[in-house]
Write a protein that holds these residues in place. Structure first.
Motif, PDB file in Angstrom:
ATOM      1  N   GLU A  39       0.849  -1.190   0.000  1.00  0.00           N
ATOM      2  CA  GLU A  39       0.000   0.000   0.000  1.00  0.00           C
ATOM      3  C   GLU A  39       0.885   1.241   0.000  1.00  0.00           C
ATOM      4  O   GLU A  39       1.846   1.316   0.770  1.00  0.00           O
ATOM      5  N   ALA A  40       0.544   2.175  -0.864  1.00  0.00           N
ATOM      6  CA  ALA A  40       1.267   3.433  -0.929  1.00  0.00           C
ATOM      7  C   ALA A  40       0.260   4.567  -0.966  1.00  0.00           C
ATOM      8  O   ALA A  40      -0.843   4.398  -1.511  1.00  0.00           O
ATOM      9  N   PRO A  41       0.614   5.717  -0.404  1.00  0.00           N
ATOM     10  CA  PRO A  41      -0.321   6.849  -0.412  1.00  0.00           C
ATOM     11  C   PRO A  41      -0.749   7.208  -1.831  1.00  0.00           C
ATOM     12  O   PRO A  41       0.080   7.292  -2.744  1.00  0.00           O
ATOM     13  N   GLY A  42      -2.028   7.364  -2.017  1.00  0.00           N
ATOM     14  CA  GLY A  42      -2.543   7.759  -3.316  1.00  0.00           C
ATOM     15  C   GLY A  42      -2.638   6.653  -4.334  1.00  0.00           C
ATOM     16  O   GLY A  42      -3.014   6.883  -5.489  1.00  0.00           O
ATOM     17  N   LYS A  43      -2.297   5.432  -3.927  1.00  0.00           N
ATOM     18  CA  LYS A  43      -2.354   4.308  -4.849  1.00  0.00           C
ATOM     19  C   LYS A  43      -3.281   3.234  -4.304  1.00  0.00           C
ATOM     20  O   LYS A  43      -3.478   3.106  -3.098  1.00  0.00           O
ATOM     21  N   ARG A  45      -4.358  -0.466  -3.198  1.00  0.00           N
ATOM     22  CA  ARG A  45      -3.685  -1.633  -2.636  1.00  0.00           C
ATOM     23  C   ARG A  45      -3.370  -2.617  -3.752  1.00  0.00           C
ATOM     24  O   ARG A  45      -4.204  -2.853  -4.623  1.00  0.00           O
ATOM     25  N   ALA A  92       6.465   1.557  -0.796  1.00  0.00           N
ATOM     26  CA  ALA A  92       5.159   1.250  -0.203  1.00  0.00           C
ATOM     27  C   ALA A  92       5.369   0.577   1.145  1.00  0.00           C
ATOM     28  O   ALA A  92       6.478   0.162   1.483  1.00  0.00           O
ATOM     29  N   GLN A 121       8.050  -0.908   5.928  1.00  0.00           N
ATOM     30  CA  GLN A 121       8.135   0.137   4.904  1.00  0.00           C
ATOM     31  C   GLN A 121       9.338  -0.090   4.002  1.00  0.00           C
ATOM     32  O   GLN A 121      10.455  -0.329   4.476  1.00  0.00           O
TER      33      GLN A 121
END
Length: 126
Positions: A39-43, A45, A92, A121
């Motif tokens: 999971e990454a911010p703005g993306k 899952r 991510a 992370q």
């Protein structure tokens, strides 16, 4: 208490490598297919990889094929994700999970996670 514990994340330069580990506490991984998700911010899952109970079947997202390898050592109750040729877009939080079908990676494995660890992370940056 049942837990999945990821480790091995960190900061790495583009083109570098990392090996993530997923260890189980309170239960035996032998009986479970295990997935890696990120999971990454703005993306959205993303399901990264899945491995069957025996390790005989493995699955990968197109984005990581040829660069990532999932494996398991049931004697050590641990699943690994070896990552090579890392790219900034691999940045991510990485999570290992059991699967909704606990013993196999189903055809929709990338949307079938069940019990999650706390994550580790991975940051790919120069």
């Amino acid at each position: 208490q049942l837990q999945l514990m990821e480790s091995g994340g960190g900061l790495v330069q583009p083109g570098g490598s990392l090996r993530l580990s997923c260890a189980a506490s309170g239960f035996t991984l032998d009986y479970y297919a295990i997935g890696w998700f990120r999971e990454a911010p703005g993306k959205l899952r993303e399901g990264v990889s899945c491995i069957s109970t025996s390790g005989g079947s493995t699955y990968y997202a197109d984005s990581v094929k040829g660069r990532f390898t999932i494996s398991r050592d049931n004697a050590k109750n641990t699943v690994y994700l070896q990552m090579h040729s890392l790219k900034p877009e691999d940045t991510a939080g990485y999570y290992c999970t059991t699967m909704i079908n606990p013993t196999r990676c189903s055809s929709n494995w990338s949307h079938s996670s069940s019990f999650w660890g706390q994550g580790t992370q991975v940051t790919v940056s120069s």
